[in-house]
Structure formats: structure tokens, C-alpha cells
Scaffold this active site. Sequence first.
Site, PDB file in Angstrom:
ATOM      1  N   ARG A 122       0.872  -1.193   0.000  1.00 12.21           N
ATOM      2  CA  ARG A 122       0.000   0.000   0.000  1.00 12.21           C
ATOM      3  C   ARG A 122       0.903   1.236   0.000  1.00 12.21           C
ATOM      4  O   ARG A 122       0.941   2.004   0.959  1.00 12.21           O
ATOM      5  CB  ARG A 122      -0.923  -0.015   1.214  1.00 12.21           C
ATOM      6  CG  ARG A 122      -1.730  -1.282   1.426  1.00 12.21           C
ATOM      7  CD  ARG A 122      -2.600  -1.691   0.282  1.00 12.21           C
ATOM      8  NE  ARG A 122      -3.910  -1.095   0.196  1.00 12.21           N
ATOM      9  CZ  ARG A 122      -4.977  -1.459   0.889  1.00 12.21           C
ATOM     10  NH1 ARG A 122      -4.893  -2.394   1.788  1.00 12.21           N
ATOM     11  NH2 ARG A 122      -6.134  -0.875   0.690  1.00 12.21           N
ATOM     12  N   GLN A 127       0.201   2.404  -6.003  1.00  8.85           N
ATOM     13  CA  GLN A 127      -1.217   2.777  -5.958  1.00  8.85           C
ATOM     14  C   GLN A 127      -2.001   2.357  -7.209  1.00  8.85           C
ATOM     15  O   GLN A 127      -3.132   1.923  -7.115  1.00  8.85           O
ATOM     16  CB  GLN A 127      -1.330   4.287  -5.787  1.00  8.85           C
ATOM     17  CG  GLN A 127      -2.213   4.668  -4.625  1.00  8.85           C
ATOM     18  CD  GLN A 127      -2.005   6.110  -4.197  1.00  8.85           C
ATOM     19  OE1 GLN A 127      -1.305   6.879  -4.858  1.00  8.85           O
ATOM     20  NE2 GLN A 127      -2.606   6.472  -3.096  1.00  8.85           N
ATOM     21  N   ASP A 130      -3.260  -1.179  -6.932  1.00  7.92           N
ATOM     22  CA  ASP A 130      -3.851  -1.532  -5.646  1.00  7.92           C
ATOM     23  C   ASP A 130      -5.279  -2.072  -5.813  1.00  7.92           C
ATOM     24  O   ASP A 130      -6.267  -1.367  -5.648  1.00  7.92           O
ATOM     25  CB  ASP A 130      -3.825  -0.284  -4.745  1.00  7.92           C
ATOM     26  CG  ASP A 130      -4.251  -0.587  -3.323  1.00  7.92           C
ATOM     27  OD1 ASP A 130      -4.692  -1.715  -3.062  1.00  7.92           O
ATOM     28  OD2 ASP A 130      -4.159   0.320  -2.486  1.00  7.92           O
ATOM     29  N   SER A 133      -7.745  -1.762  -2.779  1.00  9.81           N
ATOM     30  CA  SER A 133      -8.445  -0.479  -2.648  1.00  9.81           C
ATOM     31  C   SER A 133      -9.550  -0.354  -3.683  1.00  9.81           C
ATOM     32  O   SER A 133     -10.646   0.136  -3.382  1.00  9.81           O
ATOM     33  CB  SER A 133      -7.460   0.684  -2.804  1.00  9.81           C
ATOM     34  OG  SER A 133      -6.642   0.770  -1.661  1.00  9.81           O
ATOM     35  N   TYR A 229      -1.859   0.215   8.803  1.00  6.76           N
ATOM     36  CA  TYR A 229      -2.965  -0.696   9.118  1.00  6.76           C
ATOM     37  C   TYR A 229      -3.260  -0.685  10.612  1.00  6.76           C
ATOM     38  O   TYR A 229      -2.358  -0.457  11.427  1.00  6.76           O
ATOM     39  CB  TYR A 229      -2.605  -2.136   8.733  1.00  6.76           C
ATOM     40  CG  TYR A 229      -2.709  -2.418   7.255  1.00  6.76           C
ATOM     41  CD1 TYR A 229      -3.948  -2.512   6.627  1.00  6.76           C
ATOM     42  CD2 TYR A 229      -1.575  -2.611   6.488  1.00  6.76           C
ATOM     43  CE1 TYR A 229      -4.048  -2.777   5.281  1.00  6.76           C
ATOM     44  CE2 TYR A 229      -1.664  -2.887   5.128  1.00  6.76           C
ATOM     45  CZ  TYR A 229      -2.911  -2.971   4.532  1.00  6.76           C
ATOM     46  OH  TYR A 229      -3.012  -3.238   3.203  1.00  6.76           O
TER      47      TYR A 229
HETATM   48  P1  NAD Z   1      -8.682  -2.697   6.267  1.00 12.60           P
HETATM   49  O1  NAD Z   1      -9.635  -3.270   5.275  1.00 12.60           O
HETATM   50  O2  NAD Z   1      -7.530  -3.510   6.718  1.00 12.60           O
HETATM   51  O3  NAD Z   1      -9.522  -2.285   7.578  1.00 12.60           O
HETATM   52  C1  NAD Z   1     -10.670  -1.476   7.481  1.00 12.60           C
HETATM   53  C2  NAD Z   1     -10.682  -0.479   8.618  1.00 12.60           C
HETATM   54  O4  NAD Z   1     -11.007  -1.145   9.847  1.00 12.60           O
HETATM   55  C3  NAD Z   1      -9.350   0.231   8.869  1.00 12.60           C
HETATM   56  O5  NAD Z   1      -9.539   1.618   8.722  1.00 12.60           O
HETATM   57  C4  NAD Z   1      -8.993  -0.163  10.296  1.00 12.60           C
HETATM   58  O6  NAD Z   1      -8.340   0.886  10.994  1.00 12.60           O
HETATM   59  C5  NAD Z   1     -10.358  -0.439  10.886  1.00 12.60           C
HETATM   60  N1  NAD Z   1     -10.375  -1.240  12.133  1.00 12.60           N
HETATM   61  C6  NAD Z   1      -9.592  -2.263  12.493  1.00 12.60           C
HETATM   62  N2  NAD Z   1      -9.943  -2.724  13.725  1.00 12.60           N
HETATM   63  C7  NAD Z   1     -10.990  -1.961  14.132  1.00 12.60           C
HETATM   64  C8  NAD Z   1     -11.789  -1.936  15.298  1.00 12.60           C
HETATM   65  N3  NAD Z   1     -11.589  -2.784  16.306  1.00 12.60           N
HETATM   66  N4  NAD Z   1     -12.768  -1.010  15.387  1.00 12.60           N
HETATM   67  C9  NAD Z   1     -12.985  -0.129  14.362  1.00 12.60           C
HETATM   68  N5  NAD Z   1     -12.267  -0.103  13.242  1.00 12.60           N
HETATM   69  C10 NAD Z   1     -11.269  -1.004  13.126  1.00 12.60           C
HETATM   70  O7  NAD Z   1      -8.154  -1.279   5.811  1.00 12.60           O
HETATM   71  P2  NAD Z   1      -7.916  -0.685   4.359  1.00 12.60           P
HETATM   72  O8  NAD Z   1      -9.153   0.000   3.924  1.00 12.60           O
HETATM   73  O9  NAD Z   1      -7.364  -1.735   3.498  1.00 12.60           O
HETATM   74  O10 NAD Z   1      -6.825   0.435   4.679  1.00 12.60           O
HETATM   75  C11 NAD Z   1      -5.796   0.196   5.628  1.00 12.60           C
HETATM   76  C12 NAD Z   1      -4.743   1.267   5.612  1.00 12.60           C
HETATM   77  O11 NAD Z   1      -4.052   1.308   4.398  1.00 12.60           O
HETATM   78  C13 NAD Z   1      -5.261   2.660   5.838  1.00 12.60           C
HETATM   79  O12 NAD Z   1      -4.319   3.340   6.642  1.00 12.60           O
HETATM   80  C14 NAD Z   1      -5.256   3.274   4.496  1.00 12.60           C
HETATM   81  O13 NAD Z   1      -5.156   4.684   4.524  1.00 12.60           O
HETATM   82  C15 NAD Z   1      -4.019   2.647   3.947  1.00 12.60           C
HETATM   83  N6  NAD Z   1      -4.002   2.648   2.501  1.00 12.60           N
HETATM   84  C16 NAD Z   1      -2.922   3.205   1.866  1.00 12.60           C
HETATM   85  C17 NAD Z   1      -2.876   3.211   0.474  1.00 12.60           C
HETATM   86  C18 NAD Z   1      -1.715   3.822  -0.245  1.00 12.60           C
HETATM   87  O14 NAD Z   1      -0.943   4.552   0.306  1.00 12.60           O
HETATM   88  N7  NAD Z   1      -1.532   3.476  -1.505  1.00 12.60           N
HETATM   89  C19 NAD Z   1      -3.902   2.657  -0.255  1.00 12.60           C
HETATM   90  C20 NAD Z   1      -4.975   2.085   0.427  1.00 12.60           C
HETATM   91  C21 NAD Z   1      -5.000   2.075   1.816  1.00 12.60           C
END
Ligand code: NAD
Length: 388
Positions: A122, A127, A130, A133, A229
Site C-alpha cells: 500500500r 497505488q 492496488d 483499494s 494498518y
Molecule cells: P482494512 O480493510 O484492513 O480495515 C478497514 C478499517 O477497519 C481500517 O480503517 C482499520 O483501521 C479499521 N479497524 C480495524 N480494527 C478496528 C476496530 N476494532 N474497530 C474499528 N475499526 C477497526 O483497511 P484498508 O481499507 O485496506 O486500509 C488500511 C490502511 O491502508 C489505511 O491506513 C489506508 O489509509 C491505507 N491505505 C494506503 C494506500 C496507499 O498509500 N496506496 C492505499 C490504500 C489504503
Amino acid sequence: MPKIALPRESAAGETRVAMIPESVGKLTSAGHKVVVQSGAGAAASFLDEAYRAAGAEIAADYASTCAGADIVARVQAPNAAETAALREGAIVIALGVSRQDEALGALARRGVTTLALERIPRTTRAQRMDVLSSMASLAGYKAVLLGSNALGRIFPLMMTAAGTIAPARVFVIGAGVAGLQAIATARRLGAVVEAFDVRPAVKEEVQSLGATFVAAETLDASAADAGGYAKQQSADQEAKTRELLSKHVRGADVVITTAAVPGKAAPRLIAADVVAGMKPGAVIVDLAAESGGNCELTKPGETVVANGVTILGPVNLVAALPVHASQMYSRNILALLQLLFGKDGAIHLNFADDILAATCVTHGGEVRLGAPAPAPVGAASSAPGSAS
Ligand code: NAD
């Protein structure tokens, strides 16, 4: 020039196709040979004629599509028979394969190099590839529509001659990619939205979408790991989170849950007794159903009704949006392919590249989850990213 194969997906319920004609056209224009199995894109409304017009060859069956292929682009991992029909040294690109031990073992034994899209880092550089996403955005959008359909109320505030209708209240738990898209969609439909996440860093994003961030005193910046994460909460923290959320869950008409911690079972955030205290007719859409569910009563792939509350546990929700799911998946795969091809159009497996090293899960007859990167293959002694 490498031959790229695009077989028809064989998994039940899979409607996506790994590459759409637009991306195939880009490959054929660059001189690649692309063979598409007849009907591969039909469930996503991409017909054989469109692939033919994009310069692909159409093959009648799986065997002739993949015969001699250097790269096989897929959505789901191949089954045993499909793997057996691949040539040794072929590269398979698929989603979710690193979580399927049997499929991984078979691919390794066949001598196939497997690139698992769920392991794309990520990072900003990755990106464009990805897939997680891409799929999460669509799932977040669709979850709101499912919730709205199952709700016997409308979302927006409506002032009519028959009186005023109050807007629906939507509570989104987990404000990652799917959760943020769910918030945006629910807001567009006119709902009043609250959202919660253990990562305080998302507060501003939630607010910028017009939702209220539910803050918890128990939260701290260390809720996220170095990769951004969420970390798994301790039993004590999880109990406090459940306690905090229960009031907001009880007040909501629709709850969308997306909370996930990579590699772990989904946190159980809504207990059965909280569901019992929800409004009659309320709806929970549990996007974490596939990894165990954020609600205690969720059953993956089923609809459960408890005390008048409907709990939806959709699996592979993006298959309900095959056109755009395929389009996004295809553009992500194309970006990965562009990383593999050198300026000469040949395949360069440059394992010094962090994206390739993280994504490659079988190579040289071995499963390499967590293993050190293999030696470069082809003219790939160049620096990371130079092959793109
Ligand atoms: P994910 O699917 O792993 O999780 C979904 C959400 O659930 C997350 O926001 C997480 O913080 C939340 N979560 C976990 N435990 C929880 C709890 N007990 N109660 C409430 N919420 C809880 O997450 P994702 O959507 O795949 O994204 C994860 C991270 O990756 C984020 O920081 C996102 O900004 C980052 N990201 C970065 C890029 C990039 O830079 N290219 C792209 C996509 C995502």
C-alpha cells in the site's frame, strides 16, 4: 513478445474478468499477443467481439487459451485442473491466492510463478496496482445500497405536504477504503452519518466527507502499525470499543461494518444483545462477513433477521458490480504488467523491486510466503521500478 492469456473464471458466482478490452487493446498495440477464452468477459458485459476488435485472439476453451502462455491474468486462483494445464515457468496473476494453501502448493509444484494481488504494497508507487483499494471502494458503495434496499425507510430528509420525514441515521464502523466510500455514498443519499475507527488518523477524512467522527478516549496513535494498518486490539480495548459503539449502533437505522485487521479474524464489535436493543427494522451490512464478521449474528452469504433487525453478510460483493469491478481490476493488472515488461517488451522478473518481491508467492517450485526474494530472472539486474 510474451503471450498473455485471459481465461474465463470458473469459480461459482464470479462475474468479473481480469482484463477488459480497453486494457487488452493497450497490450496488443504494444505488440503483445493476447488470447481470450470465449465468453471470458460475458458476465461483465464485455463480449468476444470487443476483445477481437481490441486485437485479441479468441480461443474456444481453457486449454487452448492457456497453451504456451507466458502470463495468465485471472481474478480467482486457478483450480487443480486449471493449474495442471499451465506450462512450467508461466506467470499467474490472481487475487486471494496467498490465502489458499492448496492452490499455492499446486502452483508451486507446477513450477509456476504466482503474483498475488492482495500482497501489492500500500505505497504511493504501487497505488495504480492496488486491487484491494479498488475492490474495497466498490464494496463500500454497494454496501450502502444494500442497506438502503433492506430498510423500510428513505435516506434523505423530505419535506412534503404530507409532513416532514427525518433523514436516516447511518453508522459506519471502520473508516478504511470501504468505510470512507460507504460514508460518501450514504451522505450523497442524504443520510446523517456517524463513523468510528480505531485509527485516530482518519478523523479528518471522516469529517471532510460530512460525517461525525465518534471519538474514543481509549484510542491512541499507536492503534496503527508502521504500514498504516490497524493493529489488533487487546481483549480489554476491544471490550471498551464495543461498549462505546453500542450506543451509536442502537441509534442507527443502518450500520455498515468494515473493521478488519490484516491476517486476523475480524474484530467482534456488535454483540447479540446490542442487536436486540436496535430499532425495529434496522439493518446491519457486515462487510467483514468473509473474515468472521464484525457482528456476532452475521452468517457469511446469508441474511439473518433477529428481533426485527436484518443482518446482511455479503460475500464477494463486488461481483454484483462486474463492469466497474472488472474495469478497475483490469487497469490495476495492466499497471502491474507494465512493471514486468522491459522496454524491449520482454518479461523482466526483477525481484529487487519491492512490489514484485512482495507479490510473488510461488517461484522456482517453491511457495515463498515471507521468504527472501528470489534472484532476478531475465535482463532484470536493474534498479527497482526501472522496468516500468
Ligand atoms: P482494512 O480493510 O484492513 O480495515 C478497514 C478499517 O477497519 C481500517 O480503517 C482499520 O483501521 C479499521 N479497524 C480495524 N480494527 C478496528 C476496530 N476494532 N474497530 C474499528 N475499526 C477497526 O483497511 P484498508 O481499507 O485496506 O486500509 C488500511 C490502511 O491502508 C489505511 O491506513 C489506508 O489509509 C491505507 N491505505 C494506503 C494506500 C496507499 O498509500 N496506496 C492505499 C490504500 C489504503
